[in-house]
Design an enzyme around this catalytic site. Structure first.
Site, mmCIF file in Angstrom:
data_model
loop_
_atom_site.group_PDB
_atom_site.id
_atom_site.type_symbol
_atom_site.label_atom_id
_atom_site.label_comp_id
_atom_site.label_asym_id
_atom_site.label_seq_id
_atom_site.Cartn_x
_atom_site.Cartn_y
_atom_site.Cartn_z
ATOM 1 N N ASP A 164 6.660 -15.187 8.432
ATOM 2 C CA ASP A 164 6.284 -14.144 9.394
ATOM 3 C C ASP A 164 4.829 -13.730 9.118
ATOM 4 O OD1 ASP A 164 6.765 -12.228 11.392
ATOM 5 O OD2 ASP A 164 7.424 -10.723 9.926
ATOM 6 N N HIS A 179 8.387 -8.168 18.106
ATOM 7 C CA HIS A 179 8.220 -7.590 16.762
ATOM 8 C C HIS A 179 8.502 -6.094 16.861
ATOM 9 C CE1 HIS A 179 6.092 -10.881 14.419
ATOM 10 N NE2 HIS A 179 6.324 -11.420 15.609
ATOM 11 N N THR A 186 12.078 -3.276 8.858
ATOM 12 C CA THR A 186 12.190 -1.953 8.218
ATOM 13 C C THR A 186 13.645 -1.558 7.957
ATOM 14 O OG1 THR A 186 10.139 -1.311 9.286
ATOM 15 C CG2 THR A 186 11.517 0.473 8.461
ATOM 16 N N HIS A 241 5.285 -2.085 14.292
ATOM 17 C CA HIS A 241 6.124 -2.247 13.100
ATOM 18 C C HIS A 241 6.434 -0.879 12.489
ATOM 19 C CE1 HIS A 241 3.934 -6.248 13.086
ATOM 20 N NE2 HIS A 241 5.189 -6.635 13.019
ATOM 21 N N GLY A 242 7.507 -0.825 11.733
ATOM 22 C CA GLY A 242 7.839 0.405 10.988
ATOM 23 C C GLY A 242 8.588 1.393 11.854
HETATM 24 P P1 13P Z 1 10.228 -3.588 12.077
HETATM 25 O O1 13P Z 1 9.815 -3.378 10.662
HETATM 26 O O2 13P Z 1 9.774 -2.500 12.958
HETATM 27 O O3 13P Z 1 11.687 -3.850 12.212
HETATM 28 O O4 13P Z 1 9.462 -4.883 12.613
HETATM 29 C C1 13P Z 1 9.795 -6.130 12.094
HETATM 30 C C2 13P Z 1 8.806 -7.160 12.459
HETATM 31 O O5 13P Z 1 8.350 -7.222 13.576
HETATM 32 C C3 13P Z 1 8.418 -8.129 11.430
HETATM 33 O O6 13P Z 1 7.407 -8.957 11.844
#
Ligand code: 13P
Length: 273
Positions: A82, A204, A229, A176-177
């Site tokens: 990733d 994502h 996350t 993300h997060g």
């Molecule tokens: P989250 O941490 O928001 O779940 O996103 C995961 C992601 O897109 C990893 O590339």
């Protein structure tokens, strides 16, 4: 059935109108929990690790663990890098047997992003691995670092599709997060892309979206959905005491439970056969 190419999983998901969960793993407990979840409800899955996280668990150790776990699984599992940000890391993942690699050049001008992805597409041909790239920008780095959320332009999506890649992450207001509030997603971008790309669409920033948002995204062609996350938090927040072996079991069980919730939402339960 075990270690498989991500392209095959996403092709099947396109035919069946569902999405495959791509779950980030940081250690053995995450790997065991995610795979146990998929095996129990017979779902194909993807396990992934981001380059920025490898300072905690080096690819030379985590990578072979991921590949071995996929090979031993009773359901199809693709192993994915990733947010690869350097070519040596992509090269190492391919050498270790990853069946998919992402090169994230979303911070670069589009011409440079395209040129790097073309290189990675060439590199991946040697092993038959899939390639994912990103256009627009998913907000916040995978590791929580500051970066803007940028909506993908249709032109960039079509240009990237011509590189011969297999999967395309598009910025649609996602990040993300943990979200401070439920984000407004740009469904209009997906509506204009539906049925027009060879590459499979990737979302994502899955943690924190609502069930309704996932259903809508999948109906608009999202075929790979990344969750990191919630996996990391489940592993870290599971009840822990002073016995390491109980802690391992507890973390893996918590990861398994959250993974199954997402698999059910994505419609991929029962699609392993
Ligand atoms: P989250 O941490 O928001 O779940 O996103 C995961 C992601 O897109 C990893 O590339």
């Amino acid at each position: 059935m075990p270690l498989c190419n991500m392209r095959d999983l996403l092709n099947e998901a396109r035919k069946g109108g569902y999405a495959v969960g791509s779950f980030s793993v940081a250690n053995l407990e995450c790997v065991m929990g995610v795979i146990a979840a998929a095996e129990e409800i017979r779902a194909p899955i993807i396990i992934q690790c981001a380059e920025t996280r490898l300072k905690h668990t080096p690819l030379s150790m985590l990578g072979p663990l991921m590949v071995a776990a996929a090979k031993a699984a009773s359901v199809p599992v693709a192993v994915h890098l990733d947010h690869g940000s350097t070519l040596p890391c992509v090269e190492e993942a391919l050498r270790l047997g990853f069946t998919s690699v992402m090169f994230d050049g979303s911070h670069l001008p589009i011409e440079e992003n395209l040129a790097s992805v073309r290189k990675v597409v060439e590199m991946a041909k040697a092993t038959g691995a899939c390639v994912e790239a990103e256009v627009g920008r998913v907000g916040r780095g995978e590791d929580g670092s500051d970066s803007p959320t940028v909506a993908a332009s249709l032109e960039d999506c079509f240009l990237m599709d011509q590189t011969g890649l297999d999967a395309l992450a598009v910025g649609i207001g996602n990040a993300h997060g943990l979200y401070a509030a439920t984000p407004e997603l740009r469904y209009d971008i997906l509506e204009q892309l539906t049925g027009k790309l060879n590459a499979h669409l990737v979302l994502h920033g899955g943690t924190g979206l609502t069930d309704e948002q996932f259903v809508k995204l999948i109906s608009l062609g999202m075929r790979k959905i990344n969750i990191a996350t919630d996996i990391f938090r489940a592993a870290a927040m599971a009840p822990h005491g002073d016995d390491i072996f109980s802690n391992i079991t507890s973390s893996a069980a918590a990861v398994k439970a959250i993974t199954q919730k997402y698999i059910a939402l994505f419609g991929s339960a029962g699609k392993a056969e």
